[in-house]
Every structure is written in C-alpha cells, then in structure tokens.
Design a protein around this motif. Sequence first.
Motif, PDB file in Angstrom:
ATOM      1  N   ALA A  66      22.472 102.090 160.029  1.00 48.20           N
ATOM      2  CA  ALA A  66      24.207 100.496 160.208  1.00 48.20           C
ATOM      3  C   ALA A  66      22.860  99.586 160.624  1.00 48.20           C
ATOM      4  O   ALA A  66      22.350  98.885 161.217  1.00 48.20           O
ATOM      5  N   SER A  68      23.874  95.631 161.798  1.00 54.19           N
ATOM      6  CA  SER A  68      25.049  94.753 161.895  1.00 54.19           C
ATOM      7  C   SER A  68      25.119  92.817 162.489  1.00 54.19           C
ATOM      8  O   SER A  68      23.632  92.760 162.545  1.00 54.19           O
ATOM      9  N   PHE A  73      31.140  92.523 162.014  1.00 53.86           N
ATOM     10  CA  PHE A  73      30.941  93.102 160.636  1.00 53.86           C
ATOM     11  C   PHE A  73      29.443  94.464 160.354  1.00 53.86           C
ATOM     12  O   PHE A  73      28.318  93.866 161.887  1.00 53.86           O
ATOM     13  N   TYR A  75      27.369  96.971 157.867  1.00 56.95           N
ATOM     14  CA  TYR A  75      26.542  97.623 156.534  1.00 56.95           C
ATOM     15  C   TYR A  75      26.806  99.331 157.435  1.00 56.95           C
ATOM     16  O   TYR A  75      25.128  99.689 157.678  1.00 56.95           O
ATOM     17  N   ALA A  77      23.954 102.498 156.049  1.00 54.39           N
ATOM     18  CA  ALA A  77      23.441 103.074 154.839  1.00 54.39           C
ATOM     19  C   ALA A  77      22.307 104.517 155.186  1.00 54.39           C
ATOM     20  O   ALA A  77      22.515 104.520 156.255  1.00 54.39           O
ATOM     21  N   ARG A 108      34.259  94.829 161.284  1.00 57.11           N
ATOM     22  CA  ARG A 108      34.725  95.672 159.449  1.00 57.11           C
ATOM     23  C   ARG A 108      33.395  96.348 158.664  1.00 57.11           C
ATOM     24  O   ARG A 108      32.432  95.734 159.246  1.00 57.11           O
ATOM     25  N   TRP A 109      33.179  97.444 158.313  1.00 57.96           N
ATOM     26  CA  TRP A 109      32.308  97.610 157.851  1.00 57.96           C
ATOM     27  C   TRP A 109      32.326  97.852 156.440  1.00 57.96           C
ATOM     28  O   TRP A 109      33.787  98.240 155.657  1.00 57.96           O
ATOM     29  N   THR A 110      31.599  97.764 156.234  1.00 60.34           N
ATOM     30  CA  THR A 110      30.811  97.965 154.290  1.00 60.34           C
ATOM     31  C   THR A 110      29.812  99.076 154.029  1.00 60.34           C
ATOM     32  O   THR A 110      28.854  99.820 154.805  1.00 60.34           O
ATOM     33  N   LEU A 111      29.867 100.174 152.720  1.00 65.86           N
ATOM     34  CA  LEU A 111      29.017 100.670 152.196  1.00 65.86           C
ATOM     35  C   LEU A 111      29.060 100.686 150.638  1.00 65.86           C
ATOM     36  O   LEU A 111      29.749 100.604 150.311  1.00 65.86           O
ATOM     37  N   VAL A 134      30.266  91.048 145.484  1.00 65.60           N
ATOM     38  CA  VAL A 134      29.149  91.480 145.479  1.00 65.60           C
ATOM     39  C   VAL A 134      28.666  91.189 145.019  1.00 65.60           C
ATOM     40  O   VAL A 134      28.635  90.810 143.775  1.00 65.60           O
TER      41      VAL A 134
END
Length: 144
Positions: A66, A68, A73, A75, A77, A108-111, A134
Amino acid sequence: MGCMDYELDDDPTRVPRDAVWAWLSTEAYWGGWRTREQVETQLDNAWRLVAAYHRPTGELVGFARAVSDGVGFAYLADVFVTGAHRGHGLGKRLIRLMIDDGPGADMRWTLFTGDAHGLYRQFGFAAPDATAMVRPALYRHDRS
C-alpha cells in the motif's frame, strides 16, 4: 492445508524481496513492465507491506503493498497469493490485515484490478463515482 498453516504479518523487514520480485516479474499481468530496481523502490517507499507465510516452510505465499499519505488516502497494489496456496482464504486475510485491521481502516482506498472484483467488493470497493478521475500512465518502453 488449513488456516493454521499460515502466518500473516506486516513487518516490512521480514518480506523476502527475491520472492516478491520472482512472482511479480513472472506472474503479475499488471506489472511486468517494471524492472527489479523499480520494484525495490516501490517496496522501499511503501506505506505498508503485508505478507502471508506458509508456517511449515516459512515460504512467502501471499503479499500486498500500500501507498498512502498516512491520513486520508491509500492505494492498494501488488496483491497476490501464489497458486498452490489459493483457496484457503489468504486473499481475504491479506486484505483484512492491510485495510480493516491496519492504521488505514477509516481511509479512502483505491486500487486497479482486472480480476478478483468479488474479493474487493467484500471490503467495500466499488466502481468509482462521478468524483473520481484517473490519468492513465504513459509507459514508454523504448526510450530511444
């Protein structure tokens, strides 16, 4: 093999980098463009690394990374479970340790992923809403 056959932790010094590189450079559809040096940089700069180990052998059998800002926030991976150890809930355990049981539980997480959407939905991931944009990376393999 059961749940007790595996140990998960988030000690970045324990992660066998050769094993991570071996899997990412040969098995990962999403990151084959990276060099070993680039993967090392990503590991060095990660906010958090989580790994799964087979207890009898100590072998790395699962991994997640990750990035961050450490506040709001993160991310996710490079999540993987090696083939022979799939089907034992390790993917869920890795994600749970990384997100729900870690310091980023309220972030807030994203991937980005081309598969395993069902797994990630179990942890609250969904298609982006109208507030997300994006900019795709422009990879130039030939820099001549």
